[in-house]
Scaffold this active site. Structure first.
Site, PDB file in Angstrom:
ATOM      1  CG  HIS A   1      -0.291   0.044   2.487  1.00  0.00           C
ATOM      2  ND1 HIS A   1       0.493  -0.865   2.890  1.00  0.00           N
ATOM      3  CD2 HIS A   1      -0.368   1.027   3.594  1.00  0.00           C
ATOM      4  CE1 HIS A   1       0.778  -0.625   4.344  1.00  0.00           C
ATOM      5  NE2 HIS A   1       0.378   0.618   4.569  1.00  0.00           N
TER       6      HIS A   1
ATOM      7  CG  ASP B   1       4.875   2.719   7.497  1.00  0.00           C
ATOM      8  OD1 ASP B   1       3.812   3.051   6.842  1.00  0.00           O
ATOM      9  OD2 ASP B   1       4.602   1.638   8.184  1.00  0.00           O
ATOM     10  CG  HIS B   2       4.517  -0.116   3.950  1.00  0.00           C
ATOM     11  ND1 HIS B   2       4.563  -1.559   4.232  1.00  0.00           N
ATOM     12  CD2 HIS B   2       3.862   0.211   5.154  1.00  0.00           C
ATOM     13  CE1 HIS B   2       4.036  -1.656   5.412  1.00  0.00           C
ATOM     14  NE2 HIS B   2       3.623  -0.570   5.940  1.00  0.00           N
TER      15      HIS B   2
ATOM     16  CG  HIS C   1       3.731  -2.879  10.456  1.00  0.00           C
ATOM     17  ND1 HIS C   1       2.850  -2.178  11.042  1.00  0.00           N
ATOM     18  CD2 HIS C   1       4.257  -2.051   9.187  1.00  0.00           C
ATOM     19  CE1 HIS C   1       2.836  -0.968  10.521  1.00  0.00           C
ATOM     20  NE2 HIS C   1       3.490  -1.100   9.319  1.00  0.00           N
TER      21      HIS C   1
HETATM   22 ZN   LIG Z   1       2.998   0.434   8.012  1.00  0.00          ZN
HETATM   23 ZN   LIG Z   2       0.034   1.103   6.605  1.00  0.00          ZN
END
Ligand SMILES: [Zn+2]
Ligand SMILES: [Zn+2]
Length: 333
Positions: free
Chosen positions: A62, A66-67, A266
């Site tokens: 997504h 943070d990705h 995560h």
């Molecule tokens: Zn995340």
């Molecule tokens: Zn997320």
């Protein structure tokens, strides 16, 4: 064919001293796939010992920062190194707008191809398999990914073949390719000399998501499920609010899917990783919470369960697992 998973970033939302933000390297034979590309992924690749791998494909679960925030840097470095092969990025709806949003940060002579994936459709071919996307539930368009190998032919039994009058050599090859032979006026079929087809491997990555039926389906019978575990059950309300999973919920998904090994990532610095593991373990015994740079080797199903290889041995990163704990309240993404 070898299949190794290297955890480059296992933190939730923000990096900690010991953990980077989301990134996982998948090495399947000679193919290299990056699942998510959090800030600092280039440096994590270097520190992992893999080096700045020219990845064949980047899968984004997504578009939360943070990705994805490691992408501009990684693409720039590839361009500086003279990479000419386009960088191929697959992700959920909205991905097509990303290069223009990142604007000058992504502007390089190196072509960047983006592709919005559809759930259930194969998005990349692998040697002996494919990668499929599936819908997850995170409050924004989000996908999980399944690496799926095709069944392999059954084991060939040369003794059974020679007993039926088949001569070793090209005739063996014909049977192994599925052809029926005629020997002394009798038919010898592949099924007479070979065992049943052997299943390939299945490895599934969720990205950020609340527990959902689509993950259970995608991970059914998988050797390995990499599932997020942003919260513990005590903070279940927060997990629902932010569309994340608790460790216990991730374990329930693993149990329902009947996976070989559950890997929790995560991980929030508000919890001790040992507590995350303990909560999941009470529901599903085969669980690990890797540190950054740990690797999991996934053998063929008949060769046994996936095996965790700790990076550099115990204490290599200088931080005892429980020493990561930070009571600060990060905002989950
Ligand atoms: Zn995340
Ligand atoms: Zn997320």
């Amino acid at each position: 064919m070898d299949l190794w998973i290297t955890f480059l970033g296992t933190a939730a939302s923000v990096p900690s001293r010991a953990r980077g933000t989301a990134a996982t390297l998948v090495a399947h034979g000679s193919t290299r796939v990056l699942v998510d590309c959090g800030e600092g992924t280039q440096r994590q690749l270097l520190r992992s010992g893999a080096g700045l791998v020219d990845v064949d494909l980047i899968l984004l679960t997504h578009l939360h920062g943070d990705h994805v925030l490691g992408l501009p840097g990684l693409v720039k470095t590839y361009a500086l190194r003279g990479r000419e092969r386009p960088v191929r990025i697959v992700g959920p709806a909205g991905l097509n707008r990303m290069p223009s949003r990142m604007g000058p940060l992504m502007r390089t002579p190196l072509p960047v191809e983006v592709h919005e994936a559809q759930s259930g459709v194969a998005i990349a071919a692998l040697d002996g398999g494919r990668i499929e996307a599936f819908q997850t539930e995170h409050g924004v368009p989000s996908l999980g990914y399944a690496l799926v190998e095709a069944d392999r032919p059954g084991e060939f039994h040369p003794d059974a073949a020679t007993a039926l009058g088949v001569t070793p050599g090209p005739m063996f090859g014909s049977l192994q390719r599925g052809e029926t032979l005629e020997v002394d006026g009798r038919a010898v079929r592949p099924g007479d000399v070979m065992g049943p087809p052997r299943p390939g491997r299945r490895v599934v990555f969720t990205g950020d998501t609340q527990p959902c039926a689509q993950t259970v389906l995608a991970a059914a019978g998988a050797q390995l499920l990499v599932h997020e575990a942003t919260f513990l059950s005590a903070d279940r309300d927060r997990a629902r609010e932010t569309r994340h999973s608790t460790a216990a919920e991730a374990a329930q998904v693993a149990q329902q899917a009947g996976v070989g090994l559950l890997v929790l990532t995560h991980v929030s610095s508000r919890y001790a990783p040992s507590d995350v593991k303990a909560e999941a373990e009470a529901v599903f015994a085969q669980v690990i919470v890797p540190r950054d740079f740990d690797q999991v080797h996934v053998p063929l199903p008949e060769a046994g369960a996936p095996v965790l290889h700790r990076a550099g041995g115990p204490g290599a990163h200088g931080t005892p697992a429980d020493g990561e704990r930070d009571p600060g309240g990060d905002v989950p993404h």
